[in-house]
Design a protein around this motif. Structure first.
Motif, mmCIF file in Angstrom:
data_model
loop_
_atom_site.group_PDB
_atom_site.id
_atom_site.type_symbol
_atom_site.label_atom_id
_atom_site.label_comp_id
_atom_site.label_asym_id
_atom_site.label_seq_id
_atom_site.Cartn_x
_atom_site.Cartn_y
_atom_site.Cartn_z
ATOM 1 N N ARG A 644 32.852 25.839 36.944
ATOM 2 C CA ARG A 644 32.175 24.912 37.850
ATOM 3 C C ARG A 644 31.117 25.609 38.691
ATOM 4 N NH1 ARG A 644 37.055 23.374 36.528
ATOM 5 N NH2 ARG A 644 37.578 21.136 36.416
ATOM 6 N N GLY A 645 30.816 26.868 38.336
ATOM 7 C CA GLY A 645 29.746 27.591 39.012
ATOM 8 C C GLY A 645 30.109 28.119 40.382
ATOM 9 N N ILE A 646 31.393 28.239 40.669
ATOM 10 C CA ILE A 646 31.833 28.749 41.969
ATOM 11 C C ILE A 646 32.239 30.214 41.792
ATOM 12 C CG2 ILE A 646 33.458 28.480 43.878
ATOM 13 C CD1 ILE A 646 31.561 26.118 43.546
ATOM 14 N N PRO A 647 31.492 31.151 42.383
ATOM 15 C CA PRO A 647 31.864 32.565 42.261
ATOM 16 C C PRO A 647 33.137 32.859 43.043
ATOM 17 C CG PRO A 647 30.037 32.323 43.791
ATOM 18 C CD PRO A 647 30.267 30.969 43.196
ATOM 19 N N THR A 648 33.923 33.773 42.554
ATOM 20 C CA THR A 648 35.178 34.132 43.218
ATOM 21 C C THR A 648 35.353 35.647 43.236
ATOM 22 O OG1 THR A 648 36.444 34.036 41.155
ATOM 23 C CG2 THR A 648 36.312 31.997 42.452
ATOM 24 N N HIS A 649 36.232 36.091 44.098
ATOM 25 C CA HIS A 649 36.719 37.467 44.099
ATOM 26 C C HIS A 649 38.153 37.412 43.581
ATOM 27 C CE1 HIS A 649 33.318 38.611 46.709
ATOM 28 N NE2 HIS A 649 33.600 37.530 47.420
ATOM 29 N N VAL A 650 38.458 38.162 42.544
ATOM 30 C CA VAL A 650 39.790 38.137 41.944
ATOM 31 C C VAL A 650 40.477 39.470 42.234
ATOM 32 C CG1 VAL A 650 41.124 37.777 39.837
ATOM 33 C CG2 VAL A 650 38.927 36.623 40.135
ATOM 34 N N ILE A 651 41.651 39.400 42.826
ATOM 35 C CA ILE A 651 42.346 40.616 43.248
ATOM 36 C C ILE A 651 43.811 40.589 42.817
ATOM 37 C CG2 ILE A 651 40.828 41.030 45.223
ATOM 38 C CD1 ILE A 651 42.943 39.778 47.037
ATOM 39 N N GLY A 652 44.443 41.766 42.883
ATOM 40 C CA GLY A 652 45.867 41.883 42.601
ATOM 41 C C GLY A 652 46.204 41.658 41.146
ATOM 42 N N GLY A 653 47.378 41.072 40.907
ATOM 43 C CA GLY A 653 47.821 40.826 39.540
ATOM 44 C C GLY A 653 46.928 39.867 38.788
ATOM 45 N N ALA A 654 46.258 38.963 39.502
ATOM 46 C CA ALA A 654 45.323 38.046 38.839
ATOM 47 C C ALA A 654 44.157 38.802 38.225
ATOM 48 C CB ALA A 654 44.798 37.016 39.846
ATOM 49 N N ASP A 655 43.889 39.982 38.734
ATOM 50 C CA ASP A 655 42.806 40.822 38.214
ATOM 51 C C ASP A 655 43.317 41.736 37.109
ATOM 52 O OD1 ASP A 655 40.289 42.121 38.031
ATOM 53 O OD2 ASP A 655 40.974 43.678 39.421
ATOM 54 N N VAL A 656 44.396 42.463 37.371
ATOM 55 C CA VAL A 656 44.980 43.385 36.399
ATOM 56 C C VAL A 656 46.495 43.206 36.421
ATOM 57 C CG1 VAL A 656 45.305 45.788 35.714
ATOM 58 C CG2 VAL A 656 43.127 45.066 36.728
ATOM 59 N N ALA A 657 47.086 42.966 35.259
ATOM 60 C CA ALA A 657 48.533 42.711 35.207
ATOM 61 C C ALA A 657 49.245 43.618 34.224
ATOM 62 C CB ALA A 657 48.780 41.251 34.837
ATOM 63 N N ALA A 658 48.639 44.725 33.865
ATOM 64 C CA ALA A 658 49.259 45.608 32.874
ATOM 65 C C ALA A 658 50.658 46.036 33.319
ATOM 66 C CB ALA A 658 48.382 46.831 32.645
ATOM 67 N N GLU A 659 50.810 46.319 34.583
ATOM 68 C CA GLU A 659 52.106 46.656 35.184
ATOM 69 C C GLU A 659 52.004 46.237 36.633
ATOM 70 O OE1 GLU A 659 55.798 47.423 35.171
ATOM 71 O OE2 GLU A 659 54.845 48.340 33.429
ATOM 72 N N LEU A 660 53.034 45.616 37.155
ATOM 73 C CA LEU A 660 52.982 45.186 38.550
ATOM 74 C C LEU A 660 52.725 46.408 39.427
ATOM 75 C CD1 LEU A 660 55.848 42.568 38.774
ATOM 76 C CD2 LEU A 660 53.411 42.215 38.455
ATOM 77 N N ASP A 661 51.698 46.348 40.239
ATOM 78 C CA ASP A 661 51.272 47.511 41.000
ATOM 79 C C ASP A 661 50.848 47.072 42.397
ATOM 80 O OD1 ASP A 661 50.247 49.838 41.999
ATOM 81 O OD2 ASP A 661 48.872 50.230 40.330
ATOM 82 N N ALA A 662 51.802 47.065 43.329
ATOM 83 C CA ALA A 662 51.496 46.652 44.694
ATOM 84 C C ALA A 662 50.568 47.633 45.376
ATOM 85 C CB ALA A 662 52.795 46.504 45.490
ATOM 86 N N VAL A 663 50.614 48.910 44.979
ATOM 87 C CA VAL A 663 49.705 49.901 45.569
ATOM 88 C C VAL A 663 48.261 49.501 45.298
ATOM 89 C CG1 VAL A 663 48.949 52.300 45.550
ATOM 90 C CG2 VAL A 663 51.382 51.762 45.335
ATOM 91 N N ARG A 664 47.960 49.230 44.033
ATOM 92 C CA ARG A 664 46.595 48.849 43.680
ATOM 93 C C ARG A 664 46.215 47.516 44.302
ATOM 94 N NH1 ARG A 664 44.088 45.531 40.714
ATOM 95 N NH2 ARG A 664 46.035 44.662 39.940
ATOM 96 N N ALA A 665 47.131 46.553 44.282
ATOM 97 C CA ALA A 665 46.834 45.215 44.788
ATOM 98 C C ALA A 665 46.465 45.243 46.267
ATOM 99 C CB ALA A 665 48.029 44.297 44.558
ATOM 100 N N ILE A 666 47.251 45.950 47.073
ATOM 101 C CA ILE A 666 47.002 45.978 48.514
ATOM 102 C C ILE A 666 45.761 46.797 48.833
ATOM 103 C CG2 ILE A 666 47.948 46.741 50.730
ATOM 104 C CD1 ILE A 666 50.719 46.008 49.629
#
Length: 676
Positions: A644-666
């Motif tokens: 719909r043409g709305i830019p977003t910032h994607v962070i945390g598991g929604a960005d990378v989910a190879a392994e749950l990583d709270a260090v990277r997410a925060i």
């Protein structure tokens, strides 16, 4: 009356007046390996001084090159190095703090080919075998400790801490396990303790009476062939007589088969070993290990077991720990959860330390935390660690944030983690997030699902300036026949919804979640909460009657028969945390959890799990099959907004989910909030 009267009481040590009994313990951070090392170290320590911690202990500096922790490690042995140290001491003093230099000779733990030890006995955690020091070299080493201490006083430090614990050089001399010498520094107990006593004497003779001399004693070695409790107490008395102003207490050697400071260890678990030292001497004694709240610290001092408390990682998590304690704001402390993921795990894998709950730790010079000149209104979708971290940091910078969470509580994957035995400290992390969001008056909407069409319309209408997607992950569904069978559950069913689980369980997938589910099922919950249960389970004699304080561990009766499977043909748990994975694997071994690698999955039916290994077909008679086969990023909303043409910032598991990583997410969420 103050809430923490003992913790906040001043104390004078030698010529130094401490405003409270809270000490930042020594930590190896490896900040010296980064760009602008002096600036980073000065900012790191100054932030803790400004946070009103009573005393700061630096990471260990070797008195000789062969005593460094690893190649290029910290050494203080020459006058020309003083200017660098004055940058650090000046920064701390200007912030109102007091800082002590720790002198650490790594001995056989030094990851250098030139490492030395009392005897040529290799440590199992080092690839290098040490060379035994000659008698003359031992005396020369004593002189080098004194030399470094004198340099430290010239550099503006308030004192030195002689590291005699954790299995480093001095501790190697005091234990029969590693000291097989026949000269005046080996043999019987008197000769084994000569090195620490002579070092303290030499240092005392080289520094002024107003300069603090702290000795870190191993209060319990947790090694066969270590010291008994009586020997520890006698060493403490000898060190006091030799001129020490204070004793700090260390717990265990780095190669001990007993956990000492990870989350599965109960808070204040080692208080009896510390009390043994306190009873032996008249000088102040400092407690250490698994002290992460003002309440725990206050209770230790009030009990008479110690006079001060040393907290290392808690000062990574929150540099303002002491200030918040004094101000009665303990609920606002960002508590150390003892996960070790961003601190010890990084150090033990040759990386630079930071902190899962506080990405600024050790990176103070990288963050600009002033108010923004261009405040915006952000819609944040997802109330897991990434979404909450962004909301807090963006609001602190002056932005307005509205946070939407589809579930009935904040936390996301943290709510799964805190169900696992040994991970109860995640409750503190959630408490900090919730308290901070409320204090900052962030608009939080629970049980509010957001769709792309509706959110896009609100952005176009000017209600929101930008959108941050923190929608987390979804369990990955493996390609196996029979996943609709009633005995098949996902890890979400088990950890989030409490689905009933049978007595014979197959776990498909052996990543972090697979291991957590196994631990949840076989049950070690009481060990991380009850010190005596922990000690019995791990074979620790708190009275330290025998050498090293060890006894036969109590057997663990598992409530279920659990079998873990993974596709990869390699050891299960290979990628678990360096400093914590072995604890988890040891617990599962005690519970007789079976592990099979190289498995190909075929089907689930009434018989159980059909699989094969090396082409051989097998069936495991499982009552329940739990899927822990990885995660996929939940990008449905992000993709819908993009369409719909709305830019977003994607962070945390929604960005990378190879392994749950709270260090990277925060870290990612925090840096995004600061950058916008």
């Amino acid at each position: 009356m103050a809430a923490y009267p003992n913790l906040l009481r001043p104390l004078r040590i030698a010529g130094v007046e401490l405003p409270n009994r809270m000490v930042m313990g020594a930590m190896h951070t490896r900040l010296e390996t980064m760009d602008r090392p002096l600036e980073r170290l000065a900012a790191f320590y100054a932030a803790r001084a400004a946070g009103e911690i009573g005393l700061i202990l630096t990471g260990g500096y070797a008195p000789v090159p062969e005593g460094v922790m690893d190649e290029g490690g910290l050494v203080l042995d020459r006058p020309e190095q003083l200017a660098e140290h004055r940058v650090i001491t000046s920064a701390v003093n200007q912030a109102g703090g007091r800082i002590v230099l720790q002198i650490l000779h790594a001995g056989r733990y030094a990851k250098v080919a030139s490492c030395v030890a009392p005897s040529a006995i290799k440590a199992r955690i080092n690839v290098h075998a040490p060379r035994a020091l000659s008698t003359d070299e031992v005396w020369a080493t004593i002189e080098r400790f004194a030399n470094t201490s004198a340099l430290a006083e010239q550099a503006g430090y308030a004192g030195v801490e002689i590291m005699g614990s954790e299995g480093y050089l001095i501790n190697e001399f005091t234990a029969a396990l590693t000291n097989q010498r026949e000269d005046e520094f080996g043999g019987d107990f008197e000769r084994r303790i000569r090195l620490p006593v002579e070092i303290v004497k030499a240092v005392r003779a080289r520094v002024s009476p107003r300069f603090m001399l702290i000795y870190r004693i191993s209060s319990i070695d947790l090694m066969d062939g270590g010291m008994t409790g009586e020997e520890v107490a006698e060493l403490a008395r000898r060190v006091e007589a030799a001129g020490a102003d204070m004793l700090n207490t260390g717990i265990g050697w780095h190669e001990a088969a007993v956990p000492t400071m990870a989350a599965p260890v109960p808070r204040a678990a080692w208080v009896e070993a510390i009390r043994n030292v306190k009873r032996a001497v008249g000088i102040p004694v400092m407690a250490s290990n698994r002290i992460n709240t003002p309440e725990v610290a206050e209770a230790i001092i009030a009990s008479g077991a110690a006079d001060l408390v040393s907290m290392a990682r808690p000062l990574l998590a929150d540099p303002d720990f002491a200030r918040k304690t004094r101000a009665g704001l303990a609920e606002q402390i960002n508590t150390c959860i003892a996960c070790n993921q961003a601190c010890l795990d990084r150090i033990f894998t040759d990386r630079v330390a930071s902190c899962l709950v506080n990405p600024r730790a050790g990176r103070e010079v990288e963050f600009e935390d002033g108010k923004t000149a261009d405040p915006k209104h952000f819609a944040v979708v997802g109330g897991g660690p990434a979404g909450m971290a962004f909301a807090i940091n963006a609001t602190q910078r002056g932005h307005r944030v509205t946070l939407f969470e589809a579930g009935d509580q904040l936390g996301g994957q943290l709510n799964l983690a805190r169900q696992v035995p040994g991970k109860n400290e995640f409750n503190e992390m959630l408490r900090y997030f919730r308290v901070t969001l409320k204090r900052l008056q962030v608009a939080v909407h629970l049980q509010t699902a957001v769709d792309a069409e509706g959110l896009a319309a609100r952005v176009r209408a000017g209600e929101f300036d930008e959108v941050v997607i923190a929608t987390g992950v979804l369990p990955r569904q493996p390609d196996i026949r029979g996943l609709d069978h009633p005995k098949v559950l996902s890890y979400l069913d088990v950890l989030a919804h409490g689905a009933p689980v049978g007595q014979r369980v197959a776990i498909i997938g052996a990543g972090g979640i697979g291991f957590d589910v196994a631990e949840y099922l076989v049950g070690h919950a009481e060990e991380s909460l009850q010190p005596q249960v922990f000690m019995d389970a791990w074979g620790v004699d708190t009275a330290i009657h025998g050498a090293g304080g060890l006894k036969a561990p109590a057997p663990h009766a598992a409530g279920r028969v659990v079998h873990m499977f993974q596709r990869k043909n390699e050891s299960l748990g290979k990628n678990l945390g360096k400093s914590t994975g072995w604890i988890l694997k040891a617990n599962l071994r005690k519970a007789d959890v079976a592990m099979t690698a190289g498995a190909s999955y075929h089907a689930v039916d009434d018989q159980g799990l059909h699989y094969s290994v090396n082409g051989e077909a097998r069936v495991w008679d499982a009552d329940t099959v739990i899927l822990c086969a990885g995660q996929l990023s939940n990008r449905t909303l992000a993709d819908g907004l993009a369409e719909r043409g709305i830019p977003t910032h994607v962070i945390g598991g929604a960005d990378v989910a190879a392994e749950l990583d709270a260090v990277r997410a925060i870290d990612q969420a925090t840096r995004l909030a600061v950058s916008l």
